[in-house]
Design a protein around this motif. Structure first.
Motif: not given
Length: 597
Positions: A98-104, A172-177, A204-215, A218-221
């Motif tokens: 339990v911590g923080d997620l960043f979408l790149v 955690g990081v989710i990379i969609a670049s 990008l949306l699919n990655q956030t859905i599959f990772s369980g993070s979409k809803e 909080k943070y995008i880079i």
């Protein structure tokens, strides 16, 4: 949805998953499903924290079930175990954080691949990366990069290292670049099918859905723009960027901060500085954006950076994230200095940057057998031969111009420089004392010498804050509790305002922003409503349980059942007619010093 012979599970954490914590440093994760086989009467969820039982609940049901354990954020490993009829293990996952997620998102520089052939990720179990192997069927997994060859780029990896080493939360990081993608490519959202995998945004949306993070994200880079700096894309960049920002706000309901990185100086003669200036101004236009400049980053080759450059950007961004996400006490000088006003004073031209910056004007410097002079890269009315010299004074750069110069607009750094692969800008920069390079800016108008907006305050007996200022104009009044993120609380005409929403025992920061195209900002004032001299308690706040003053408290309230309230004053506490502590409340009054002084 996972299906077993007896149970269909619609929501369950994955191995190594990072769950986004909330503002209370906790996370609620809902486990849901349905018992699909007859003859079963109950289902149990156990949650282990570092191997010890943390949560256990049994639902007596033969159909649908749902659990909502509340998890603590921090350096913990959680395991989830689902049991049918109390004994039969249906599903178990481990090492959940339990911590923080960043979408790149953005182009190749958002990820950063410099030095990837020799790079070894930090051997930290707190660093997590969501890797997708098949977008068509949702085949993806959370991994620990040091345990696998599936890794984010070196830049993203270094950012995770800096954050986890200092703050001890799983990150955690989710990379969609997408390398080389224009912003129009990146922002295209199929309205009939937003998760269309034929679009970059759908992926990008699919990655956030599959990772369980979409809803909960909080943070995008975001680092992009190299593909859009040349016409015709540069002419529509502002419109296309707004589409992307609006898409993010639509699809990520909990989005809190969007980190937008200003690109470096390109080499192509068609490239223009206008896109860089827009990137600089995005925090003024879009409320969730924090911007940072990457001009002057080490190891720049005209488009990409060396490993040292990506590490530098990661470190500088980690300080900003540390301040805004983790509440780390940091100087304002971790931010890139932004130009606020340009005006003439005492026969010189003044470039005024953010309040609190300590600017540095560089000396002429020999770099790569060339003497670089800052005055050659400050353009007055489009010319780079009007500056004689420069010096710094606090948050100001003061320029001496040639005799007869009539400055009307100023640009800092050239539109483009050099030839790719042969010559790039390796020169000097305006910086602050922390070494953060100022944002490149383009054609900023020279103003008449502005009258400073001087904001002051007083506090009423019932702890309301009266703000006063010196100019009879139209202002937005902004308030903050952390001196980082400000929210508008009123728009007023005049020279004073009373904040009736202030709360005793709180600390606030206030500033004024002039309405209109010229975003003039007042000084920031700190107002502490702790340990006041005197207080008239006529309204009982839901969030305050203790009030301490230096002299006298005058109280005339009713304390409802289950409410706790403690009063403390040096001189006297007067309970006026009408005061009542109802049955079930907890009330105390004490003569003494302020505990929170």
């Amino acid at each position: 949805m996972a299906s077993f012979s007896q149970v269909s599970i619609s929501n369950f954490p994955a191995n190594n998953q990072v769950i986004q914590r909330n503002d209370q440093d906790k996370a609620i994760f809902q486990v849901k499903g349905e018992i699909t086989e007859n003859g079963h009467s109950s289902i149990t969820l156990k949650v282990l924290q570092d191997g010890n039982l943390f949560f256990e609940q049994t639902v007596n049901t033969s159909t649908d079930f749902s659990f909502s354990p509340i998890l603590k954020a921090g350096k913990f490993d959680y395991s989830f175990i689902l049991l049918l009829d109390g004994t039969r293990e249906i599903k178990k996952t481990n090492q959940i954080g339990v911590g923080d997620l960043f979408l790149v998102y953005g182009q190749s520089n958002a990820l950063g691949n410099g030095g990837e052939n020799t790079y070894s990720p930090a051997r930290s179990p707190l660093i997590r990366f969501f890797a997708v192997t098949n977008l068509g069927n949702g085949d993806g997994e959370w991994v620990l990069p040091y345990q696998t060859f599936i890794r984010p780029g070196t830049g993203a990896s270094e950012l995770l290292r800096f954050l986890t080493e200092k703050y001890n939360y799983p990150v955690g990081v989710i990379i969609a670049s997408v390398g080389g993608a224009t912003i129009a490519d990146l922002n295209y959202r199929n309205e009939q099918n937003p998760t269309d995998t034929n679009t970059h945004y759908g992926k990008l949306l699919n990655q956030t859905i599959f990772s369980g993070s979409k809803e909960s994200l909080k943070y995008i880079i975001f680092k992009q723009g190299e593909s859009d700096s040349a016409p015709p894309q540069s002419k529509s960049y502002e419109v296309e960027f707004k589409k992307l920002y609006d898409n993010f706000c639509l699809d990520f309901p909990n989005l809190k901060r969007f980190y937008n990185l200003q690109i470096d100086i390109m080499t192509d003669p068609d490239y223009k500085a206008g896109i860089r200036d827009f990137q600089r101004r995005t925090p003024q236009i879009f409320p969730k954006i924090t911007a940072m400049s990457t001009v002057g980053t080490t190891g720049f080759d005209g488009v990409h950076y060396s490993f040292e450059g990506y590490r530098q950007v990661a470190y500088e961004l980690s300080r900003i994230i540390g301040k805004e996400v983790y509440g780390d006490f940091q100087s304002k000088e971790i931010y890139s200095p932004d130009i606020k006003h340009i005006y003439k004073a005492d026969g010189k031209l003044v470039l005024e940057f953010d309040e609190g910056m300590q600017m540095v004007y560089p000396n002429d410097t020999l770099i790569n057998n060339k003497i670089w002079r800052m005055k050659d890269y400050i353009f007055i009315n489009g010319q780079n031969n009007l500056v004689v010299s420069g010096e710094s004074n606090g948050n100001k750069i003061i320029l001496k111009l040639i005799d007869g110069a009539d400055p009307r607009n100023v640009s800092y750094l050239p539109n483009n420089y050099g030839t790719f692969g042969v010559d790039i800008y390796k020169g000097v920069h305006l910086k602050n004392k922390y070494g953060m390079r100022a944002f490149s800016f383009d054609n900023v108008k020279v103003e008449a010498l502005p009258t400073p907006i001087n904001l002051s305050f007083s506090i009423t007996n019932d702890a309301k804050v009266i703000l006063s200022w010196n100019l009879n104009e139209s202002f937005q009044i902004e308030r903050s509790t952390d001196n980082i993120i400000f929210s508008e609380i009123a728009s007023v005409n005049g020279m004073n305002y009373t904040d009736n929403g202030s709360e005793i025992e709180q600390k606030y920061y206030y500033r004024l922003v002039a309405n209109g195209s010229n975003r003039r900002i007042s000084n920031t004032i700190e107002v502490s409503l702790k340990c006041l001299e005197y207080y008239e308690l006529s309204f009982l706040s839901q969030i305050v349980n203790f009030i301490g003053v230096k002299s006298t408290i005058l109280a005339n309230v009713q304390i409802p059942p289950s409410k706790q309230l403690s009063l403390e004053a040096n001189k006297s506490i007067n309970l006026e007619p009408g005061f009542d502590a109802e049955l079930g409340s907890v009330f105390s009054a004490e003569i003494g010093g302020c505990k929170n002084n």
